[in-house]
Structure formats: structure tokens, C-alpha cells
Design a protein around this motif. Sequence first.
Motif, PDB file in Angstrom:
ATOM      1  N   TYR A 142     -12.477 -16.796  15.154  1.00  0.00           N
ATOM      2  CA  TYR A 142     -11.860 -17.251  13.903  1.00  0.00           C
ATOM      3  C   TYR A 142     -12.464 -18.579  13.464  1.00  0.00           C
ATOM      4  CZ  TYR A 142      -8.220 -19.246  10.844  1.00  0.00           C
ATOM      5  OH  TYR A 142      -7.538 -19.846   9.813  1.00  0.00           O
ATOM      6  N   CYS A 143     -12.959 -18.610  12.225  1.00  0.00           N
ATOM      7  CA  CYS A 143     -13.520 -19.828  11.633  1.00  0.00           C
ATOM      8  C   CYS A 143     -12.572 -20.314  10.536  1.00  0.00           C
ATOM      9  CB  CYS A 143     -14.900 -19.545  11.044  1.00  0.00           C
ATOM     10  SG  CYS A 143     -15.702 -20.980  10.301  1.00  0.00           S
ATOM     11  N   PRO A 144     -11.714 -21.305  10.839  1.00  0.00           N
ATOM     12  CA  PRO A 144     -10.751 -21.779   9.830  1.00  0.00           C
ATOM     13  C   PRO A 144     -11.412 -22.323   8.573  1.00  0.00           C
ATOM     14  CG  PRO A 144     -10.159 -22.574  12.025  1.00  0.00           C
ATOM     15  CD  PRO A 144     -11.532 -21.986  12.129  1.00  0.00           C
ATOM     16  N   GLU A 145     -12.531 -23.034   8.730  1.00  0.00           N
ATOM     17  CA  GLU A 145     -13.186 -23.649   7.575  1.00  0.00           C
ATOM     18  C   GLU A 145     -13.610 -22.614   6.542  1.00  0.00           C
ATOM     19  OE1 GLU A 145     -17.049 -26.490   6.503  1.00  0.00           O
ATOM     20  OE2 GLU A 145     -16.510 -26.107   8.592  1.00  0.00           O
ATOM     21  N   GLU A 146     -14.038 -21.455   7.026  1.00  0.00           N
ATOM     22  CA  GLU A 146     -14.511 -20.400   6.124  1.00  0.00           C
ATOM     23  C   GLU A 146     -13.479 -19.289   5.919  1.00  0.00           C
ATOM     24  OE1 GLU A 146     -17.596 -20.027   4.314  1.00  0.00           O
ATOM     25  OE2 GLU A 146     -17.308 -22.166   4.682  1.00  0.00           O
ATOM     26  N   SER A 147     -12.288 -19.436   6.513  1.00  0.00           N
ATOM     27  CA  SER A 147     -11.232 -18.424   6.394  1.00  0.00           C
ATOM     28  C   SER A 147     -11.765 -17.038   6.744  1.00  0.00           C
ATOM     29  CB  SER A 147     -10.641 -18.417   4.978  1.00  0.00           C
ATOM     30  OG  SER A 147     -10.067 -19.654   4.672  1.00  0.00           O
ATOM     31  N   ALA A 148     -12.411 -16.950   7.908  1.00  0.00           N
ATOM     32  CA  ALA A 148     -13.021 -15.700   8.341  1.00  0.00           C
ATOM     33  C   ALA A 148     -12.682 -15.435   9.797  1.00  0.00           C
ATOM     34  CB  ALA A 148     -14.535 -15.746   8.155  1.00  0.00           C
ATOM     35  N   ALA A 149     -12.346 -14.191  10.107  1.00  0.00           N
ATOM     36  CA  ALA A 149     -12.043 -13.800  11.480  1.00  0.00           C
ATOM     37  C   ALA A 149     -12.763 -12.493  11.796  1.00  0.00           C
ATOM     38  CB  ALA A 149     -10.539 -13.641  11.678  1.00  0.00           C
ATOM     39  N   LEU A 184      -2.209 -15.990  10.325  1.00  0.00           N
ATOM     40  CA  LEU A 184      -3.312 -16.671   9.654  1.00  0.00           C
ATOM     41  C   LEU A 184      -3.079 -16.676   8.144  1.00  0.00           C
ATOM     42  CD1 LEU A 184      -6.354 -15.149  11.615  1.00  0.00           C
ATOM     43  CD2 LEU A 184      -5.233 -17.361  12.008  1.00  0.00           C
ATOM     44  N   PRO A 185      -3.699 -17.601   7.409  1.00  0.00           N
ATOM     45  CA  PRO A 185      -3.527 -17.631   5.946  1.00  0.00           C
ATOM     46  C   PRO A 185      -3.870 -16.285   5.320  1.00  0.00           C
ATOM     47  CG  PRO A 185      -4.618 -19.625   6.702  1.00  0.00           C
ATOM     48  CD  PRO A 185      -4.534 -18.722   7.896  1.00  0.00           C
ATOM     49  N   ASN A 186      -3.142 -15.938   4.268  1.00  0.00           N
ATOM     50  CA  ASN A 186      -3.308 -14.630   3.636  1.00  0.00           C
ATOM     51  C   ASN A 186      -4.730 -14.382   3.134  1.00  0.00           C
ATOM     52  OD1 ASN A 186      -0.679 -13.774   4.053  1.00  0.00           O
ATOM     53  ND2 ASN A 186       0.050 -14.460   2.052  1.00  0.00           N
ATOM     54  N   ASN A 187      -5.455 -15.450   2.776  1.00  0.00           N
ATOM     55  CA  ASN A 187      -6.803 -15.274   2.243  1.00  0.00           C
ATOM     56  C   ASN A 187      -7.861 -15.128   3.336  1.00  0.00           C
ATOM     57  OD1 ASN A 187      -6.754 -17.940   3.137  1.00  0.00           O
ATOM     58  ND2 ASN A 187      -8.081 -18.677   1.484  1.00  0.00           N
ATOM     59  N   THR A 188      -7.437 -15.136   4.599  1.00  0.00           N
ATOM     60  CA  THR A 188      -8.396 -14.995   5.692  1.00  0.00           C
ATOM     61  C   THR A 188      -9.029 -13.617   5.651  1.00  0.00           C
ATOM     62  OG1 THR A 188      -7.077 -16.471   7.089  1.00  0.00           O
ATOM     63  CG2 THR A 188      -8.720 -15.091   8.187  1.00  0.00           C
ATOM     64  N   ARG A 189     -10.359 -13.573   5.574  1.00  0.00           N
ATOM     65  CA  ARG A 189     -11.083 -12.303   5.584  1.00  0.00           C
ATOM     66  C   ARG A 189     -11.181 -11.791   7.017  1.00  0.00           C
ATOM     67  NH1 ARG A 189     -16.251 -14.337   3.860  1.00  0.00           N
ATOM     68  NH2 ARG A 189     -15.263 -16.349   4.216  1.00  0.00           N
ATOM     69  N   LEU A 190     -10.909 -10.528   7.192  1.00  0.00           N
ATOM     70  CA  LEU A 190     -10.958  -9.889   8.501  1.00  0.00           C
ATOM     71  C   LEU A 190     -12.175  -8.968   8.554  1.00  0.00           C
ATOM     72  CD1 LEU A 190      -7.170  -8.936   8.861  1.00  0.00           C
ATOM     73  CD2 LEU A 190      -8.324 -11.032   9.637  1.00  0.00           C
ATOM     74  N   TYR A 191     -13.083  -9.267   9.459  1.00  0.00           N
ATOM     75  CA  TYR A 191     -14.302  -8.479   9.607  1.00  0.00           C
ATOM     76  C   TYR A 191     -14.156  -7.592  10.847  1.00  0.00           C
ATOM     77  CZ  TYR A 191     -16.425 -11.589   6.160  1.00  0.00           C
ATOM     78  OH  TYR A 191     -16.709 -12.284   5.017  1.00  0.00           O
ATOM     79  N   PRO A 192     -13.930  -6.290  10.659  1.00  0.00           N
ATOM     80  CA  PRO A 192     -13.650  -5.398  11.790  1.00  0.00           C
ATOM     81  C   PRO A 192     -14.925  -4.836  12.421  1.00  0.00           C
ATOM     82  CG  PRO A 192     -13.426  -4.184   9.764  1.00  0.00           C
ATOM     83  CD  PRO A 192     -13.789  -5.602   9.361  1.00  0.00           C
ATOM     84  N   GLY A 193     -14.742  -4.172  13.550  1.00  0.00           N
ATOM     85  CA  GLY A 193     -15.867  -3.562  14.235  1.00  0.00           C
ATOM     86  C   GLY A 193     -16.382  -2.302  13.575  1.00  0.00           C
ATOM     87  N   HIS A 194     -15.574  -1.704  12.700  1.00  0.00           N
ATOM     88  CA  HIS A 194     -15.962  -0.494  11.980  1.00  0.00           C
ATOM     89  C   HIS A 194     -15.335  -0.556  10.589  1.00  0.00           C
ATOM     90  CE1 HIS A 194     -17.011   1.464  15.884  1.00  0.00           C
ATOM     91  NE2 HIS A 194     -15.981   0.756  16.307  1.00  0.00           N
ATOM     92  N   GLY A 195     -16.055  -0.062   9.597  1.00  0.00           N
ATOM     93  CA  GLY A 195     -15.495   0.033   8.256  1.00  0.00           C
ATOM     94  C   GLY A 195     -15.570  -1.252   7.456  1.00  0.00           C
ATOM     95  N   GLN A 196     -14.893  -1.255   6.316  1.00  0.00           N
ATOM     96  CA  GLN A 196     -14.975  -2.361   5.379  1.00  0.00           C
ATOM     97  C   GLN A 196     -14.121  -3.542   5.819  1.00  0.00           C
ATOM     98  OE1 GLN A 196     -12.938   0.095   2.188  1.00  0.00           O
ATOM     99  NE2 GLN A 196     -12.076  -1.912   1.669  1.00  0.00           N
TER     100      GLN A 196
END
Length: 210
Positions: A142-149, A184-196
Amino acid sequence: MTLQIDTFVLGPIENNTYLISDKSTNQAVLLDPAAPSKKIIDFLSHNNLFLKEIWITHAHFDHIGGVPWFMKQNKETIKTAIHENAIDLWKSGGSARDFGYEFDPGPAPEIILRENNILSVGRYEFIVLHTPGHTPGHVVFYCPEESAAFCGDLIFYHGIGRADLAISNANDLMNSIYKKILPLPNNTRLYPGHGQYTSVGEEKINNPYF
């Protein structure tokens, strides 16, 4: 300049392999390399990126299948990071035998992860969240600065990871999602192992499992 995230879909199960880079420092990490990929090697060279490390969300064979190949391709020694509870699965071949074939991922990773460890690529920091359930040693980066997990096989777009495998635990899986992802904040992007990719807010509203 923001964190650059490039997605490569690799292997027979169409895994998302992520190349995460900071162009200001030319550092990059490879996350869950599912299979060999000359395209990624060419991308690194074309963009003058230095591959610093390989990060693994969990040690299933379809997430570590390319590790030995990438280790051989790289001119400089790079290290692989994995949670301490994933080492046994790694050493056993990532459950490849359960799907009918043998796989040797090579020596166990050198970087052993635990909850709240901090990893970095360039100037960006990532918190290691231990999220057991799909496997005992599953983690999210999880990268809080970029809101990405980067979530591996914990949570997907309108779905969740499998919990019917021999080493899975359904209660642990849901606890990991409720305690580590949904807060996590609602705008956090979730990058999964499969799919979008998706977001925390999207899954709170539209994921049928919650």
C-alpha cells in the motif's frame, strides 16, 4: 511526477504483473512476475529503468512463475521480497503440483517481510499489510501517497480471492478485507492479481460479498 504503474498480463491464468517505477530516480520494482517476459525486459531498457527488487504478494505458482527467469536476465543482483509465512509455500513449488505439474522457483527470497514493513521504489514508500486468507503469507503493498494498493488475490473487481484451497481460510480472508482494505480511503485504487483495477469505494458499494 507521479508513480508510474505499468501492467503486463502474463501466463496461462492471465495474471497481472505490475512494473512500478519512479522516473525521477529510474528505479523500478516488479510485482508478482507470473511468467518470463521479454516485453518487460525491453520496456526496462527502453525507459532506462533499473530493476531494484521483485515483490511477491503470495507464493502461488502463477504469481512467482517468472522469478527465476527474471533473476537470470538481470545484469545486477536483485532480491525478492516475500512474507515470512509464505516461505513454505514457495519452497513447495507454489502449489503447482495441485494443478498437475512440477515447478521449482529456486532459492527462497532474501527479503523477509512482516506486518508494517516499509519498502520503497525511488521516493515512494509502500507499507506491507499482512492479509492472510487466500494463503497464510499473503500481503498487500500500500502506497498512501499515491492512494494505491496492490492486492494480489485478496480482492478483485466485485469479487474476492478463493478460500476453498487447501491452505486457504475463509474467515481470515474476510477479516483481512474488513480490517486492512475497507478502512482505506475510498479513492484508494486496488490493483488485483487478475482482472481490472477497482477502488475501495467501488467495492464498498457494489461488491456482493460485503
